[in-house]
Scaffold this motif. Structure first.
Motif, PDB file in Angstrom:
ATOM      1  N   SER A   1      10.638  -2.656  -3.653  1.00 59.57           N
ATOM      2  CA  SER A   1      10.242  -1.267  -3.396  1.00 59.57           C
ATOM      3  C   SER A   1      10.953  -0.318  -4.333  1.00 59.57           C
TER       4      SER A   1
ATOM      5  N   VAL B   1      12.854   5.088  -1.427  1.00 59.25           N
ATOM      6  CA  VAL B   1      12.268   4.882  -0.100  1.00 59.25           C
ATOM      7  C   VAL B   1      13.193   4.031   0.776  1.00 59.25           C
TER       8      VAL B   1
ATOM      9  N   ASP C   1      12.368   3.724   4.582  1.00 61.63           N
ATOM     10  CA  ASP C   1      11.143   2.940   4.825  1.00 61.63           C
ATOM     11  C   ASP C   1      11.436   1.459   4.642  1.00 61.63           C
ATOM     12  N   ARG C   2      12.207   1.175   3.589  1.00 68.94           N
ATOM     13  CA  ARG C   2      12.564  -0.216   3.288  1.00 68.94           C
ATOM     14  C   ARG C   2      13.389  -0.809   4.438  1.00 68.94           C
TER      15      ARG C   2
ATOM     16  N   ARG D   1      13.349   0.172   7.580  1.00 69.48           N
ATOM     17  CA  ARG D   1      12.486  -0.010   8.764  1.00 69.48           C
ATOM     18  C   ARG D   1      11.626  -1.257   8.614  1.00 69.48           C
ATOM     19  N   HIS D   2      11.110  -1.468   7.428  1.00 68.45           N
ATOM     20  CA  HIS D   2      10.283  -2.650   7.167  1.00 68.45           C
ATOM     21  C   HIS D   2      11.104  -3.923   7.423  1.00 68.45           C
TER      22      HIS D   2
ATOM     23  N   GLU E   1      11.624  -4.369  11.163  1.00 68.35           N
ATOM     24  CA  GLU E   1      10.388  -4.841  11.831  1.00 68.35           C
ATOM     25  C   GLU E   1      10.210  -6.336  11.626  1.00 68.35           C
TER      26      GLU E   1
ATOM     27  N   ALA F   1      18.410   3.788  10.263  1.00 69.05           N
ATOM     28  CA  ALA F   1      17.085   3.427  10.806  1.00 69.05           C
ATOM     29  C   ALA F   1      17.221   2.859  12.217  1.00 69.05           C
TER      30      ALA F   1
END
Ligand SMILES: C[S@@+](CC[C@H](N)C(=O)[O-])C[C@H]1O[C@@H](n2cnc3c(N)ncnc32)[C@H](O)[C@@H]1O
Length: 249
Positions: free
Chosen positions: A54, A58, A61-62, A64-65, A68, A96
């Motif tokens: 990525s 970000v 976002d990274r 959170r990914h 998950e 996060a």
């Protein structure tokens, strides 16, 4: 699904020899590697491993990914260069978790340390961080420039050696020049400055100059800059620089 975990790992400054066995073992056991493009590319591809690259901007976002995927049962390594806790992904992952859903708090998360740039650079130069020191990130992406200037000024006042990360980018070419001007206003001209670029890679370059000769162009985003304290000196007859461990009151 069970058995997922998240390791936040430091790949060290560049050389394979400076990746810890603990980090290598986590990468060998992983199903997924997540991180900024050049760091993910330092991990060799193999079957059973998905590499998620990525962009640098970000981070959350990274994070959170990665969370998950770990929550879904995958074995995930988030990679940073150097140490993951030094201006890198570990804090982003915990931010996060703090902001994320309740179930993320139960994820098996481990932070695996790495050799941070300032320590690799200091080792090349000798022992410039042998006495008290601090580290300041010169990037003003995540904090205002006046905070950076204030911290720099106070660190000089406290006579700390200072490691400057992210000294200079094309997007912010003027910041490091301002930092040098500030140092000139409060340090003697022969204060030693170490410019260490791409330490432990084939492009490594080390340069030690007095403050009077320091120029902003001597650093780029692959450099860490070490500012000596008033006691930092050269070892006569050698190329080494060190800061004595003792300060007399
Ligand atoms: C976003 S910070 C990440 C720091 C990293 N987590 C660490 O512990 O080294 C990136 C900055 O680290 C420094 N850096 C990283 N690797 C380096 C190397 N091999 N040689 C010199 N500086 C390096 C540079 O100042 C660069 O701008």
């Amino acid at each position: 699904m069970h058995g997922g975990w998240l390791a936040i790992a430091g790949l060290g400054p560049g050389s394979e020899a400076l990746v810890t066995p603990e980090v290598s073992a986590a990468l060998a056991a992983a199903t997924d590697v997540v991180g900024y493009i050049p760091y993910v590319r330092r991990v060799s591809p193999r079957s059973g491993l998905t590499r998620h690259e990525s962009d640098n901007r970000v981070e959350l976002d990274r994070a959170r990914h990665a969370l998950e995927m770990a929550q879904a049962g995958r074995r995930v390594v988030v990679v940073s260069s150097g140490d993951p806790g030094v201006f890198a992904m570990a804090a982003a992952v915990f931010e996060a978790v703090e902001e994320g859903p309740e179930e993320w708090r139960g994820i098996d998360i481990r932070v695996l340390p790495g050799i941070t740039a300032m320590l690799a650079a200091a080792a090349r130069a000798g022992a410039p961080l042998g006495h008290d020191f601090c580290a300041i990130n010169l990037s003003d992406n995540l904090k205002p420039w006046d905070v950076i200037e204030r911290r720099l000024r106070l660190a000089v006042e406290a006579d700390l050696a200072i490691a400057l990360y992210n000294p200079r980018s094309q997007a912010r070419p003027e910041g490091f020049g301002r930092a040098i001007a500030l140092l000139r206003s409060c340090c003697e001209p022969n204060r030693l400055i170490i410019f260490a670029r791409a330490v432990s890679t084939p492009e490594e370059a080390l340069r030690v100059v007095p403050l009077a000769a320091a120029r902003a162009e001597m650093a780029d985003m692959r450099s860490v800059v070490l500012i000596g304290s008033s006691a930092t000196r050269r070892v006569p007859g050698t190329s080494f620089v060190y800061t004595p461990r003792k300060v007399t009151g």
